[in-house]
Structure formats: C-alpha cells, structure tokens
Write a protein that holds these residues in place. Structure first.
Motif, PDB file in Angstrom:
ATOM      1  N   SER A  35       0.770  -1.124   0.058  1.00  0.00           N
ATOM      2  CA  SER A  35      -0.003  -0.037   0.101  1.00  0.00           C
ATOM      3  C   SER A  35       0.814   1.367   0.135  1.00  0.00           C
ATOM      4  O   SER A  35       0.342   2.306  -0.598  1.00  0.00           O
ATOM      5  CB  SER A  35      -0.913   0.035   1.180  1.00  0.00           C
ATOM      6  OG  SER A  35      -0.326   0.019   2.469  1.00  0.00           O
ATOM      7  N   ALA A  36       2.166   1.196   0.678  1.00  0.00           N
ATOM      8  CA  ALA A  36       2.907   2.420   0.762  1.00  0.00           C
ATOM      9  C   ALA A  36       3.781   2.628  -0.621  1.00  0.00           C
ATOM     10  O   ALA A  36       4.035   3.742  -0.844  1.00  0.00           O
ATOM     11  CB  ALA A  36       4.057   2.281   1.693  1.00  0.00           C
ATOM     12  N   GLU A  37       3.655   1.582  -1.472  1.00  0.00           N
ATOM     13  CA  GLU A  37       4.418   1.799  -2.953  1.00  0.00           C
ATOM     14  C   GLU A  37       3.603   2.838  -3.736  1.00  0.00           C
ATOM     15  O   GLU A  37       4.309   3.001  -4.561  1.00  0.00           O
ATOM     16  CB  GLU A  37       4.563   0.327  -3.302  1.00  0.00           C
ATOM     17  CG  GLU A  37       5.523  -0.484  -2.644  1.00  0.00           C
ATOM     18  CD  GLU A  37       5.452  -1.904  -3.368  1.00  0.00           C
ATOM     19  OE1 GLU A  37       6.261  -2.860  -2.787  1.00  0.00           O
ATOM     20  OE2 GLU A  37       5.056  -2.014  -4.291  1.00  0.00           O
ATOM     21  N   ARG A  38       2.378   3.021  -3.267  1.00  0.00           N
ATOM     22  CA  ARG A  38       1.476   3.774  -4.135  1.00  0.00           C
ATOM     23  C   ARG A  38       2.059   5.505  -3.700  1.00  0.00           C
ATOM     24  O   ARG A  38       1.488   6.298  -4.376  1.00  0.00           O
ATOM     25  CB  ARG A  38       0.341   3.775  -4.058  1.00  0.00           C
ATOM     26  CG  ARG A  38      -0.483   2.502  -4.486  1.00  0.00           C
ATOM     27  CD  ARG A  38      -1.895   2.439  -4.701  1.00  0.00           C
ATOM     28  NE  ARG A  38      -2.374   2.364  -3.404  1.00  0.00           N
ATOM     29  CZ  ARG A  38      -2.965   1.364  -2.385  1.00  0.00           C
ATOM     30  NH1 ARG A  38      -2.486   0.004  -3.215  1.00  0.00           N
ATOM     31  NH2 ARG A  38      -3.512   1.269  -1.433  1.00  0.00           N
ATOM     32  N   LEU A  39       2.667   5.589  -2.743  1.00  0.00           N
ATOM     33  CA  LEU A  39       3.066   6.850  -2.370  1.00  0.00           C
ATOM     34  C   LEU A  39       4.706   7.081  -2.453  1.00  0.00           C
ATOM     35  O   LEU A  39       5.463   6.070  -2.170  1.00  0.00           O
ATOM     36  CB  LEU A  39       2.757   7.176  -0.970  1.00  0.00           C
ATOM     37  CG  LEU A  39       1.307   6.926  -0.550  1.00  0.00           C
ATOM     38  CD1 LEU A  39       0.920   6.837   1.056  1.00  0.00           C
ATOM     39  CD2 LEU A  39       0.406   7.928  -0.989  1.00  0.00           C
ATOM     40  N   GLU A 298      -2.032  -3.145   5.717  1.00  0.00           N
ATOM     41  CA  GLU A 298      -3.348  -2.745   5.889  1.00  0.00           C
ATOM     42  C   GLU A 298      -3.459  -1.414   6.762  1.00  0.00           C
ATOM     43  O   GLU A 298      -4.427  -0.800   6.818  1.00  0.00           O
ATOM     44  CB  GLU A 298      -3.983  -3.849   6.864  1.00  0.00           C
ATOM     45  CG  GLU A 298      -4.305  -5.046   6.069  1.00  0.00           C
ATOM     46  CD  GLU A 298      -5.285  -5.027   5.015  1.00  0.00           C
ATOM     47  OE1 GLU A 298      -6.154  -4.189   5.224  1.00  0.00           O
ATOM     48  OE2 GLU A 298      -4.932  -5.684   3.900  1.00  0.00           O
ATOM     49  N   HIS A 299      -2.319  -0.976   7.526  1.00  0.00           N
ATOM     50  CA  HIS A 299      -2.467  -0.159   8.379  1.00  0.00           C
ATOM     51  C   HIS A 299      -1.507   1.024   8.305  1.00  0.00           C
ATOM     52  O   HIS A 299      -1.883   2.203   8.936  1.00  0.00           O
ATOM     53  CB  HIS A 299      -2.628  -0.597   9.960  1.00  0.00           C
ATOM     54  CG  HIS A 299      -3.569  -1.679  10.381  1.00  0.00           C
ATOM     55  ND1 HIS A 299      -4.844  -1.561  10.199  1.00  0.00           N
ATOM     56  CD2 HIS A 299      -3.334  -2.907  10.282  1.00  0.00           C
ATOM     57  CE1 HIS A 299      -5.559  -2.618  10.446  1.00  0.00           C
ATOM     58  NE2 HIS A 299      -4.772  -3.382  10.486  1.00  0.00           N
ATOM     59  N   ALA A 324      -4.859  -3.175  16.280  1.00  0.00           N
ATOM     60  CA  ALA A 324      -4.347  -4.322  17.537  1.00  0.00           C
ATOM     61  C   ALA A 324      -4.294  -5.642  17.162  1.00  0.00           C
ATOM     62  O   ALA A 324      -3.489  -6.329  17.529  1.00  0.00           O
ATOM     63  CB  ALA A 324      -5.514  -3.897  18.693  1.00  0.00           C
ATOM     64  N   LYS A 325      -5.260  -6.271  16.489  1.00  0.00           N
ATOM     65  CA  LYS A 325      -5.691  -7.467  16.222  1.00  0.00           C
ATOM     66  C   LYS A 325      -4.709  -8.028  15.356  1.00  0.00           C
ATOM     67  O   LYS A 325      -3.612  -9.002  15.463  1.00  0.00           O
ATOM     68  CB  LYS A 325      -7.085  -7.886  15.438  1.00  0.00           C
ATOM     69  CG  LYS A 325      -7.102  -9.195  15.299  1.00  0.00           C
ATOM     70  CD  LYS A 325      -8.678  -9.621  14.430  1.00  0.00           C
ATOM     71  CE  LYS A 325      -8.725 -10.925  14.265  1.00  0.00           C
ATOM     72  NZ  LYS A 325     -10.079 -10.911  13.876  1.00  0.00           N
ATOM     73  N   ASP A 326      -4.091  -7.276  14.343  1.00  0.00           N
ATOM     74  CA  ASP A 326      -3.064  -7.905  13.496  1.00  0.00           C
ATOM     75  C   ASP A 326      -1.638  -7.533  14.193  1.00  0.00           C
ATOM     76  O   ASP A 326      -0.863  -8.554  13.943  1.00  0.00           O
ATOM     77  CB  ASP A 326      -2.966  -6.764  12.031  1.00  0.00           C
ATOM     78  CG  ASP A 326      -4.109  -7.211  11.196  1.00  0.00           C
ATOM     79  OD1 ASP A 326      -4.748  -8.200  11.291  1.00  0.00           O
ATOM     80  OD2 ASP A 326      -4.459  -6.172  10.459  1.00  0.00           O
TER      81      ASP A 326
END
Length: 418
Positions: A35-39, A298-299, A324-326
């Motif tokens: 997801s960070a690769e888009r930035l 995800e986060h 938290a869960k992940d």
C-alpha cells in the motif's frame, strides 16, 4: 493495563534481545508494504530498506536514548510507581521496591542490544534480499550494560548457540553482594567438574554451548510445576499443623516459602529465555515477517518530515486500536502473547532516518505504550555487515538441562563451597 512490564533481573537481557529481534525483522519486512508503494514517501522507505538487503549481512543496535532518571519515570509509570515484585529480597525494609526500581532503571538506561542477520554464505556474496523465502537468515545477538558483551545467542542453520559471562553480567548490572558471591562460587565450581559435564563447565565459564529450546522448555515447565506443588504442600502442611491458623512468627517457614517461590520464578525465567531461542528459528522468522507485512499493508502510513542533521526523516504511523488484532497476531510467532486490549488506543508513531538512500535509524517513544506522561526514546541504528558474527562457533558441546542440575549437585555434595 500496561503494554510493557518493568524489566527485572535476568529477564532484562531476555526481553531486550527479543525486542530488538522483533525490531530488526520488522524493518526488513517494511519492503513488502504494497500500500505504501503507491506513495512517494512509502517508496522511499521501501527502497531504503531494500538497500540494506543489498548486502550479505546487516546489523541493528538498540538502546534507549535516555537517562536512568527517565528510565525510572517510565518504569514507575508502567508499574504504577512500583516494581513488579521480582526485586524482593534485595532489601527487607520498606524501600525494597524503590531499590529494585532504581536497579531496573539503571539496567534499562545502560542496556545495548546488537543483532546481526546474514545469509550464511561463507564467501559473503549472496545479498540478504536474494535469500529464498523458504529459508531463514542466520541471526546472532549480544547484550551489554555499559561494558563488553555479557550474553549472546545465535541461530545458525536452525541450531541454537548460547553464551553468558555470569560475573560480568552481575558486575555490569550492579548486583548485590550476595549475588556476586553466589556467582563467584558457581563459576569457581566449573574447574572442579568432571569431563562428563564439560558442556556445563563451558557454560559456567562463559563459553559457547549448543542448546535445544524444546528440551529446556520441557525442563522449565516441569521445574515450575514441581516448585508450585511444593509450595502448595507447604501451605497445606502448615495449615494442618496450626489447625488452620498460620503462625506469622515462623521465620523458617517464611524462608522456605520464599525459596520455593524463587524456584518457580527462576523456572519461568528459563522459559522466557527459551522464547528467545524459539523466536530466532526459521519458521518463527517466516511467520513473523508474513504477519508484519500484512500489518503494514493494512494499516501503515508514511509521512515525509523534511531533512535535519543531514538525513531525511519519515514518520511511520500505525493506528493502535484499529491495528491491534493484526499487531498481536504478528508478534505471536516471537512468543509474545499480548491481549489486544493492551495495545495503545491511539496512534503508534516512529521516526525513520534515511541517509544516502539507506535506512539508518528508527526512533520510537516507549512512553506511547504507558498512557501517561513519561518519555523514553528507543533508538534502533541500522548498518551493513555483521557486528556479531553470524557463523557457528566451533568446538561446542550440547548443553542439557540435567547437566546444570548435576553440576550444582556435584558442587553441593563434592565441595564445601555450597
């Protein structure tokens, strides 16, 4: 409920090593955050981590960037102004908790953990990033408290190696006179042990030994269970003798109860140490990295924070409550069982430093995890090469739990030191 517990006794070394192992693998897995690769900023972080992987080995050094006073404030806030109880016995007066907290703060402020990872290529030609996903990096870690390394662990080709210098450990952590005397007697015992206990002799003298984590885990569980049974039996016998009433003036009984409690505590500490070894094996590495990759995809959010001190700075943010869960799932392969409710509700923020396109440091304020006003920066410094050799030490013997028991029994029965 606090996310951290104050370090105490030998657990400080164990938890510090586990924490830096987690941090090093976390940094290595940032490169998979799609997801960070888009930035642009996310790509810059990814490339900075990948550049570390261009080398056959990499190192991270962890320490707190704070004074003993700051460390004490942090630990006091974690424990609501008290130690966790493990420091009892350092003093019998009302100041025992404060003294234990002071020692824990000094250890935390002085502690430095070095962890290196490598591909295991003897010719040092294979970059870390080319390591097959089915393989695990060889890992070596060492800890000191202001002097030379006092304890080290290696996982090479899925074999675990351990080394500890007991006298230096007690010296650097400013152990009590009683602790220093006991350690000196134990180390002196090594010279009197027979050849059949060479592994125990090597371990007591601060040399490398091999160990099987599962064997020690089974032993520690059995020892802990036995200690708890002895303690219950002691309470039952005392109650029967007193007709259901306890004699508070029975100093001998109190001493026996404290000794049995200490046995159970030491057994739990052995299990803590075993966790470190298990966290370094190949399967645990793969499961942890996979979990962190999912967590970051995800986060994670990356935000450029400008340049200062000759380095580019990026802020990494994780939403505590949402992630938290992940986060809990990602840490589980390292033996860290954390309830999701113990993860901070707010954002978890870290500062990344990039020089010449390579990740060089990560700074995280541990005060974020206490929910109070204490501040204690944890600093991780990254570099190429292996500051701690990731090769297997030669000439090691395999240490069995019964070897240590036999060594102590030999000292008790065969010498006058005990």
């Amino acid at each position: 409920m606090p996310f951290f517990r104050p370090p105490s006794g030998s657990r400080t070394t164990v938890r510090a090593t586990a924490a830096v192992s987690c941090a090093a693998l976390l940094a290595a897995s940032v490169s998979a955050c799609s997801s960070a690769e888009r930035l642009t900023t996310g790509m810059k972080v990814r490339n900075a981590v990948v550049k570390l992987g261009d080398q056959p080995a990499a190192t991270v050094i962890a320490s707190v960037d704070g004074s003993p006073r700051q460390a004490r404030e942090f630990l006091a806030q974690v424990g609501d102004g008290k130690g966790d109880g493990d420091g009892k016995g350092d003093a019998d007066d009302g100041d025992s908790d404060d003294k234990a907290l002071d020692k824990a703060a000094l250890r935390l402020a002085r502690a430095e953990v070095t962890l290196s990872a490598g591909t295991g290529d003897e010719e040092e030609k294979t970059p870390l990033k080319e390591l097959p996903k089915s393989d695990a990096a060889n890992v070596a870690a060492a800890v000191n408290f202001g002097g030379k390394d006092v304890a080290a662990v290696k996982s090479v080709d899925d074999r675990l190696y351990l080394r500890a210098d007991l006298e230096d450990l007690v010296e650097q952590t400013e152990g009590s006179k009683r602790a220093r005397r006991a350690v000196s007697e134990i180390v002196a015992l090594a010279d009197d042990l027979p050849g059949s206990l060479r592994a125990a002799r090597d371990a007591l003298k601060g040399k490398w030994v091999r160990a099987d984590p599962e064997t020690f885990d089974d032993f520690a569980r059995a020892a802990e269970t036995l200690a708890e049974r002895q303690q219950r039996k002691h309470h039952d016998d005392e109650a029967e003798a007193d007709g259901g009433k306890h004699d508070d003036g029975n100093g001998d009984a109190a001493g026996e109860e404290h000794e049995e409690s200490e046995q159970a505590r030491r057994s739990r500490e052995i299990r803590d140490a075993v966790t470190v070894g298990s966290a370094l094996n190949g399967q645990s590495q793969r499961e942890f990295i996979s979990g962190v990759q999912e967590l970051l995809r995800e986060h994670a959010e990356f935000d450029a924070r400008g340049e200062r001190g000759g380095a580019e700075h990026v802020r990494l943010t994780l939403p505590g409550k949402k992630a938290a869960k992940d986060l809990v799932a990602a840490l589980r392969p390292l033996g860290a069982e954390i309830a999701p409710r113990r993860v901070p509700q707010g954002d978890i923020v870290a500062d990344l430093s990039i020089r010449r396109g390579q990740l060089t440091s990560l700074t995280l304020d541990l005060g974020q995890f206490t929910g109070g006003g204490a501040h204690l920066p944890l600093r991780l410094e990254f570099s190429g090469g292996d500051a701690v050799a990731v090769t297997a030490p030669g000439g090691t013997k395999e240490l069995q739990p019964q070897d240590l028991v036999a060594a102590l029994m030999y000292g008790a029965l065969g010498t006058e030191r005990f």
